[in-house]
Design a protein around this motif. Structure first.
Motif, short mmCIF file in Angstrom:
data_model
loop_
_atom_site.label_atom_id
_atom_site.label_comp_id
_atom_site.label_asym_id
_atom_site.label_seq_id
_atom_site.Cartn_x
_atom_site.Cartn_y
_atom_site.Cartn_z
N TRP A 112 -30.03 -41.64 40.46
CA TRP A 112 -31.15 -42.39 41.13
C TRP A 112 -31.30 -43.80 40.44
N MET A 113 -31.28 -43.88 39.13
CA MET A 113 -31.43 -45.13 38.56
C MET A 113 -30.49 -46.27 38.82
N ALA A 114 -29.05 -45.62 39.27
CA ALA A 114 -28.23 -46.54 40.07
C ALA A 114 -28.58 -46.98 41.50
N THR A 115 -29.30 -46.11 42.17
CA THR A 115 -29.94 -46.62 43.35
C THR A 115 -30.91 -47.40 43.30
N LEU A 116 -31.76 -47.06 42.26
CA LEU A 116 -33.08 -48.13 42.35
C LEU A 116 -32.76 -49.47 41.78
N VAL A 117 -31.56 -49.71 41.03
CA VAL A 117 -31.58 -51.20 40.73
C VAL A 117 -30.90 -52.01 41.99
N GLN A 118 -30.52 -51.30 43.05
CA GLN A 118 -30.12 -52.05 44.22
C GLN A 118 -31.15 -52.78 44.86
N TYR A 160 -40.26 -57.66 51.09
CA TYR A 160 -40.75 -56.64 51.66
C TYR A 160 -40.06 -55.35 51.97
N THR A 161 -39.13 -55.48 52.52
CA THR A 161 -38.06 -54.53 52.88
C THR A 161 -37.63 -53.80 51.40
N ASN A 162 -37.02 -54.68 50.44
CA ASN A 162 -36.27 -54.06 49.45
C ASN A 162 -37.55 -53.38 48.26
N THR A 163 -38.77 -54.08 48.50
CA THR A 163 -39.96 -53.57 47.67
C THR A 163 -40.37 -52.14 48.09
N ILE A 164 -40.36 -51.98 49.50
CA ILE A 164 -40.43 -50.69 50.09
C ILE A 164 -39.60 -49.55 49.71
N ALA A 165 -38.33 -50.36 49.61
CA ALA A 165 -37.12 -49.19 49.24
C ALA A 165 -37.04 -48.95 47.90
N ALA A 166 -37.65 -49.79 47.17
CA ALA A 166 -37.64 -49.43 45.59
C ALA A 166 -38.74 -48.34 45.29
N LEU A 167 -39.64 -48.36 46.13
CA LEU A 167 -40.90 -47.66 45.91
C LEU A 167 -40.45 -46.15 46.41
N VAL A 168 -39.62 -46.11 47.43
CA VAL A 168 -39.39 -44.71 47.87
C VAL A 168 -38.16 -44.16 46.89
N THR A 169 -37.36 -44.94 46.25
CA THR A 169 -36.35 -44.62 45.24
C THR A 169 -37.04 -44.06 44.08
N VAL A 170 -38.11 -44.96 43.61
CA VAL A 170 -39.00 -44.29 42.57
C VAL A 170 -39.55 -43.05 42.63
N VAL A 171 -40.10 -42.68 43.71
CA VAL A 171 -40.57 -41.30 44.20
C VAL A 171 -39.35 -40.21 44.03
N LEU A 188 -36.76 -40.63 42.01
CA LEU A 188 -36.64 -40.50 40.59
C LEU A 188 -37.45 -39.43 40.08
N PHE A 189 -38.65 -39.55 40.31
CA PHE A 189 -39.64 -38.55 39.69
C PHE A 189 -39.58 -37.25 40.33
N VAL A 190 -39.39 -37.15 41.66
CA VAL A 190 -39.22 -35.89 42.29
C VAL A 190 -37.84 -35.07 41.99
N SER A 191 -36.77 -35.92 41.78
CA SER A 191 -35.70 -35.11 41.29
C SER A 191 -35.58 -34.56 39.86
N GLY A 192 -36.31 -35.46 39.19
CA GLY A 192 -36.44 -35.00 37.56
C GLY A 192 -35.46 -35.71 36.89
N GLU A 193 -34.79 -36.66 37.46
CA GLU A 193 -33.70 -37.52 36.58
C GLU A 193 -34.45 -38.45 35.65
N TRP A 194 -35.97 -38.64 35.84
CA TRP A 194 -36.50 -39.59 34.94
C TRP A 194 -36.75 -38.99 33.33
N LYS A 195 -36.54 -37.72 33.52
CA LYS A 195 -36.57 -36.90 31.99
C LYS A 195 -35.37 -37.57 31.16
#
Length: 401
Positions: free
Chosen positions: A94-100, A258-269, A271-278
């Motif tokens: 998810w981090m590799a996805t978020l930085v995109q 705007y489109t990538n900001t929305i994509a980043a917010l979705v990815t952050v969600v 990241l936390f739902v998957s538990g990888e943030w730990k």
């Protein structure tokens, strides 16, 4: 409107008949509008038209070239840094996805500094905001599918499937954007697809650690990601042509931010739902080249993808989604050159042939755009050199006023 000019036309008939009339002959007066010369089109000499056309063409090609450099440089840098992230101990999907898409807020600075000049009125928010959300969710999902595909497939298979995105884009461009295919464009699509496929087949996948039973899922997700990416850039071209109706740099930045900001917010969600943030802190502490290198790698990757995306959207708005995808595919054989320099990868004959084929396909498409540009220039000069009747033009203006 200018005051009418009176032209007197007196009866010059038979004098004897005029004398018989007891009533004096009346003058027949016809009022014609006097042309307003201030409203007439300013006719330019052929030399002025030619110079203006040349400057306009050179300006267009300069902007296109800058966008091409942004696509090639951004994609190459981001890909190399992404590989560096995994090589040095990074393992968060998810981090590799978020930085995109996480670097999108950085575009707010140039967006505020650049004046927003548009030849047409801005579309209403109720029309453009839903488009931002739809494109943002598509970007987030597409980035995630690409990340899963790279995790579950050997590098050779992954590269081979990714090369198919140009073929998908050719189909979407034909149906959504009414893209016309010529022999040169078809030749370019085939060559660039073959070049990337050849590079993928030649890649060494012996070190790939593919999870058991995940190959079919990785294959399906990578094919889906290639198709969705092609659909995405075709939808972006449709947005510029039918909704935004402008090709300004400020609109390119706004759509990207705007489109990538929305994509980043979705990815952050995610990241936390998957538990990888730990596991992020442990990854940060154990990064082989240090904490500062970890942070710089992520920041550099984020910036690189934003440079790539801005250039890509710029090419979509200026030329077409197919042309943007051609440039993106052309970057695939460039990465191995830098991989040899920075990661000491081997450079064999197949990679050299792949790069030469990619250059051939790239130049084929560029030549087609040159022919289209020359034809458009010729048509514009023929239209500008047509004679205009000033009196007829003035009459038309007066009749409309």
């Amino acid at each position: 409107m200018a005051e009418p000019q009176e032209i007197e036309l007196r009866n010059q008939g038979n004098p004897s008949r005029a004398q018989e009339d007891s009533t004096p002959a009346k003058d027949h007066v016809i009022s014609l509008p006097q042309p307003n010369h201030a409203m007439l089109p300013q006719l330019q000499s052929p030399s002025q038209l030619s110079l203006h056309s040349i400057l306009k063409r050179w300006r267009w090609w300069t902007v296109v070239l800058l966008n091409i450099v942004s696509v090639l440089a951004g994609q190459t840098i981001a890909t190399l840094l992404g590989r560096f992230y995994f090589n040095e101990g990074g393992n968060s999907l998810w981090m590799a996805t978020l930085v995109q898409s996480a670097g999108a807020p950085l575009l707010l600075v140039p967006l505020l500094l650049i004046p927003r000049k548009s030849p047409v009125a801005r579309p209403p928010l109720r029309k453009i905001v839903p488009i931002y959300f739809v494109l943002g969710f598509i970007i987030a999902g597409d980035n995630l599918m690409y990340s899963y595909g790279l995790l579950y497939l050997p590098v050779s298979t992954y590269s081979l499937i990714c090369a198919s995105q140009l073929g998908f884009n050719a189909v979407f461009s034909y149906f959504i954007n009414k893209q016309k295919f010529t022999a040169l464009i078809f030749n370019s699509v085939v060559l660039l697809t073959f070049s990337a496929a050849l590079l993928g087949v030649n890649s060494d996948s012996s070190d790939s650690n593919i999870p058991n039973g995940k190959y079919p899922l990785g294959f399906v997700l990578t094919v889906a990601a290639s198709a969705v990416f092609s659909l995405l850039i075709s939808l972006m071209q449709w947005t510029f042509e039918t909704v935004i109706k402008a090709q300004t740099f400020s609109w390119v930045l706004e759509l990207q931010m705007y489109t990538n900001t929305i994509a980043a917010l979705v990815t952050v969600v995610g990241l936390f739902v998957s538990g990888e943030w730990k596991g992020i802190n442990a990854e940060f502490q154990g990064y082989e080249t240090g904490k500062a290198s970890y942070a710089l790698t992520l920041v550099g990757t984020a910036v690189g993808w934003q440079v790539f995306s801005v250039g890509l959207i710029g090419l979509i708005s200026l030329v077409s989604s197919l042309f943007a995808n051609v440039i993106s595919t052309f970057a695939l054989p460039i990465v191995p050159v830098f991989a040899v320099i920075f990661f000491h990868d081997s450079m064999n004959g197949v990679k050299v042939v792949s790069m030469l084929i990619a250059v051939w396909g790239f130049l084929s498409y560029i030549y087609q755009n040159y022919l289209d540009d020359s034809k458009a220039k010729q048509i514009a000069e023929e239209e500008n050199q047509k004679d205009i009747d000033p009196v007829a033009f003035a009459k038309k203006l007066d009749s409309q006023s």
